[in-house]
Write a protein that holds these residues in place. Structure first.
Motif, PDB file in Angstrom:
ATOM      1  N   TRP A  41      -7.476  -6.519  -4.644  1.00 40.71           N
ATOM      2  CA  TRP A  41      -6.389  -6.319  -4.529  1.00 40.71           C
ATOM      3  C   TRP A  41      -5.965  -5.105  -3.804  1.00 40.71           C
ATOM      4  O   TRP A  41      -5.631  -3.780  -4.144  1.00 40.71           O
ATOM      5  CB  TRP A  41      -5.588  -6.032  -6.079  1.00 40.71           C
ATOM      6  N   ARG A  42      -6.072  -5.087  -2.394  1.00 40.22           N
ATOM      7  CA  ARG A  42      -6.115  -3.973  -1.489  1.00 40.22           C
ATOM      8  C   ARG A  42      -4.597  -3.211  -1.371  1.00 40.22           C
ATOM      9  O   ARG A  42      -4.763  -2.092  -1.381  1.00 40.22           O
ATOM     10  CB  ARG A  42      -6.579  -4.345  -0.078  1.00 40.22           C
ATOM     11  N   SER A  43      -3.658  -3.958  -1.566  1.00 41.23           N
ATOM     12  CA  SER A  43      -2.391  -3.299  -1.675  1.00 41.23           C
ATOM     13  C   SER A  43      -2.296  -2.377  -2.816  1.00 41.23           C
ATOM     14  O   SER A  43      -1.604  -1.348  -2.811  1.00 41.23           O
ATOM     15  CB  SER A  43      -1.111  -4.311  -1.644  1.00 41.23           C
ATOM     16  N   VAL A  44      -2.481  -2.938  -3.989  1.00 37.40           N
ATOM     17  CA  VAL A  44      -2.654  -2.189  -5.233  1.00 37.40           C
ATOM     18  C   VAL A  44      -3.613  -1.047  -5.106  1.00 37.40           C
ATOM     19  O   VAL A  44      -3.309   0.152  -5.403  1.00 37.40           O
ATOM     20  CB  VAL A  44      -2.808  -2.997  -6.423  1.00 37.40           C
ATOM     21  N   ALA A  45      -4.692  -1.056  -4.585  1.00 38.62           N
ATOM     22  CA  ALA A  45      -5.763  -0.124  -4.525  1.00 38.62           C
ATOM     23  C   ALA A  45      -5.065   1.093  -3.615  1.00 38.62           C
ATOM     24  O   ALA A  45      -5.216   2.209  -3.695  1.00 38.62           O
ATOM     25  CB  ALA A  45      -6.960  -0.375  -3.788  1.00 38.62           C
ATOM     26  N   ASP A  46      -4.551   0.572  -2.434  1.00 35.56           N
ATOM     27  CA  ASP A  46      -3.893   1.647  -1.341  1.00 35.56           C
ATOM     28  C   ASP A  46      -2.883   2.551  -2.182  1.00 35.56           C
ATOM     29  O   ASP A  46      -2.730   3.696  -2.122  1.00 35.56           O
ATOM     30  CB  ASP A  46      -3.416   0.963  -0.187  1.00 35.56           C
ATOM     31  N   LYS A  47      -1.914   1.860  -3.012  1.00 39.68           N
ATOM     32  CA  LYS A  47      -0.771   2.465  -3.827  1.00 39.68           C
ATOM     33  C   LYS A  47      -1.359   3.460  -4.827  1.00 39.68           C
ATOM     34  O   LYS A  47      -1.052   4.468  -4.910  1.00 39.68           O
ATOM     35  CB  LYS A  47      -0.030   1.360  -4.368  1.00 39.68           C
ATOM     36  N   LEU A  48      -2.441   3.007  -5.431  1.00 33.32           N
ATOM     37  CA  LEU A  48      -3.109   3.783  -6.348  1.00 33.32           C
ATOM     38  C   LEU A  48      -3.633   5.106  -5.809  1.00 33.32           C
ATOM     39  O   LEU A  48      -3.554   6.035  -6.403  1.00 33.32           O
ATOM     40  CB  LEU A  48      -4.289   3.102  -7.137  1.00 33.32           C
ATOM     41  N   GLU A  49      -4.469   4.864  -4.776  1.00 39.33           N
ATOM     42  CA  GLU A  49      -5.131   5.796  -3.941  1.00 39.33           C
ATOM     43  C   GLU A  49      -4.276   6.878  -3.602  1.00 39.33           C
ATOM     44  O   GLU A  49      -4.224   7.916  -3.823  1.00 39.33           O
ATOM     45  CB  GLU A  49      -6.044   5.548  -2.967  1.00 39.33           C
ATOM     46  N   ASN A  50      -3.020   6.435  -3.064  1.00 38.60           N
ATOM     47  CA  ASN A  50      -1.965   7.129  -2.453  1.00 38.60           C
ATOM     48  C   ASN A  50      -1.218   8.029  -3.607  1.00 38.60           C
ATOM     49  O   ASN A  50      -1.206   9.154  -3.536  1.00 38.60           O
ATOM     50  CB  ASN A  50      -0.886   6.811  -1.740  1.00 38.60           C
ATOM     51  N   TRP A  51      -1.081   7.518  -4.770  1.00 40.11           N
ATOM     52  CA  TRP A  51      -0.660   8.335  -5.795  1.00 40.11           C
ATOM     53  C   TRP A  51      -1.634   9.554  -6.305  1.00 40.11           C
ATOM     54  O   TRP A  51      -1.300  10.536  -6.811  1.00 40.11           O
ATOM     55  CB  TRP A  51      -0.207   7.158  -6.914  1.00 40.11           C
ATOM     56  N   LEU A  52      -2.766   9.047  -6.471  1.00 36.29           N
ATOM     57  CA  LEU A  52      -3.912   9.694  -7.066  1.00 36.29           C
ATOM     58  C   LEU A  52      -4.047  11.024  -6.024  1.00 36.29           C
ATOM     59  O   LEU A  52      -4.418  12.096  -6.451  1.00 36.29           O
ATOM     60  CB  LEU A  52      -5.220   9.286  -7.100  1.00 36.29           C
ATOM     61  N   VAL A  53      -4.148  10.781  -4.691  1.00 35.39           N
ATOM     62  CA  VAL A  53      -4.172  11.673  -4.018  1.00 35.39           C
ATOM     63  C   VAL A  53      -2.942  12.895  -3.820  1.00 35.39           C
ATOM     64  O   VAL A  53      -3.266  13.883  -3.907  1.00 35.39           O
ATOM     65  CB  VAL A  53      -4.372  11.462  -2.458  1.00 35.39           C
ATOM     66  N   GLN A  54      -1.917  12.442  -4.110  1.00 34.44           N
ATOM     67  CA  GLN A  54      -0.511  13.167  -4.216  1.00 34.44           C
ATOM     68  C   GLN A  54      -0.634  14.004  -5.517  1.00 34.44           C
ATOM     69  O   GLN A  54      -0.287  15.194  -5.446  1.00 34.44           O
ATOM     70  CB  GLN A  54       0.691  12.415  -4.459  1.00 34.44           C
ATOM     71  N   ARG A  55      -1.127  13.156  -6.477  1.00 31.13           N
ATOM     72  CA  ARG A  55      -1.249  14.016  -7.715  1.00 31.13           C
ATOM     73  C   ARG A  55      -2.376  15.007  -7.868  1.00 31.13           C
ATOM     74  O   ARG A  55      -2.143  16.347  -8.358  1.00 31.13           O
ATOM     75  CB  ARG A  55      -1.454  12.936  -8.911  1.00 31.13           C
ATOM     76  N   PHE A  56      -3.354  14.938  -7.266  1.00 31.91           N
ATOM     77  CA  PHE A  56      -4.546  15.595  -6.926  1.00 31.91           C
ATOM     78  C   PHE A  56      -4.100  16.887  -6.259  1.00 31.91           C
ATOM     79  O   PHE A  56      -4.380  18.089  -6.416  1.00 31.91           O
ATOM     80  CB  PHE A  56      -5.727  14.941  -6.216  1.00 31.91           C
TER      81      PHE A  56
END
Length: 180
Positions: A136-151
Motif C-alpha cells: 500500500w505505497r500511497s498509504v505508506a507515503d501518507k503515513l511517512e509524511n505525517w510521521l515526519v511532520q510530527r517528528f
C-alpha cells in the motif's frame, strides 16, 4: 522512506549540555514525554564511555485515520541508547520507536560535540522514517509524511525545551557564583 535533519548550536559548553541531557524531561515544551525509565547504565572501564539505555513513554494524539487503519492508542514507547565519551567529548543518542514498529519505524540519531573554541556545543539530529507496507505505497507515503511532520514539530519543541533546561540549569548557577 522520508528523512529529517537539523543542525543547531547551543550557547553552552559540551560538559553543560551533557549534564543537561539528563534533565531534559519533563519540560513544558515536551509534555508528550510522560515517563523516562533507565533500563541499563554502564561505564566501560578501559575507555570511560558511559552507555545508558532508557525507555521513554510518550502520549500523542494520533489522527483518526491512523487509529482506524492501524489500531493502537495514544501511548507510545521509544528505546533510547546514549554513549558519552568524556575523552573525545562526543555524546551520541540513538532512538527507535517500539510502539507500532510493525507498521513504521523512526530511527533518530543525535550527536553533541564541542565547537573548536569549546564554548558552544554543536547539535546534529537526523531521523529516518520508513513505513512497512510495501503493498500500500500511497498509504505508506501518507503515513511517512505525517510521521515526519510530527517528528519535526516535536524536534522543534525539544530544541526550545532543552534550551530552557540549559538556561535554567546554568544561568542560575552562574548568577549564584557571581553573587558569592
Amino acid at each position: 522512506m522520508h528523512y529529517f535533519s537539523q543542525l543547531f548550536q547551543y550557547d553552552h559548553p559540551w560538559s553543560h549540555v551533557v549534564i543537561g541531557m539528563w534533565h531534559k524531561y519533563p519540560n513544558p515544551h515536551c509534555s508528550h514525554v510522560q515517563t523516562i525509565d533507565v533500563v541499563d547504565r554502564s561505564v566501560d572501564p578501559e575507555t570511560g564511555i558511559i552507555r545508558t539505555e532508557r525507555i521513554l513513554g510518550c502520549t500523542q494524539k494520533a489522527p483518526g485515520w491512523i487509529v482506524k487503519f492501524f489500531g493502537g492508542s495514544d501511548d507510545a514507547f521509544v528505546r533510547e541508547i546514549s554513549f558519552i565519551n568524556p575523552a573525545t567529548q562526543e555524546a551520541t543518542i540513538t532512538s527507535v520507536n517500539l510502539s507500532l514498529s510493525q507498521f513504521a519505524t523512526c530511527y533518530e540519531s543525535i550527536r553533541y560535540s564541542p565547537t573548536t573554541d569549546g564554548r558552544h556545543t554543536t547539535f546534529h539530529q537526523t531521523a529516518e522514517v520508513q513505513a512497512r507496507m510495501a503493498l500500500w505505497r500511497s498509504v505508506a507515503d501518507k503515513l511517512e509524511n505525517w510521521l515526519v511532520q510530527r517528528f519535526e514539530q516535536n524536534a522543534q519543541l525539544g530544541k526550545v525545551g532543552f534550551t530552557d533546561v540549559l538556561k535554567n540549569l546554568w544561568e542560575a548557577k552562574q548568577q549564584q557564583l557571581a553573587h558569592s
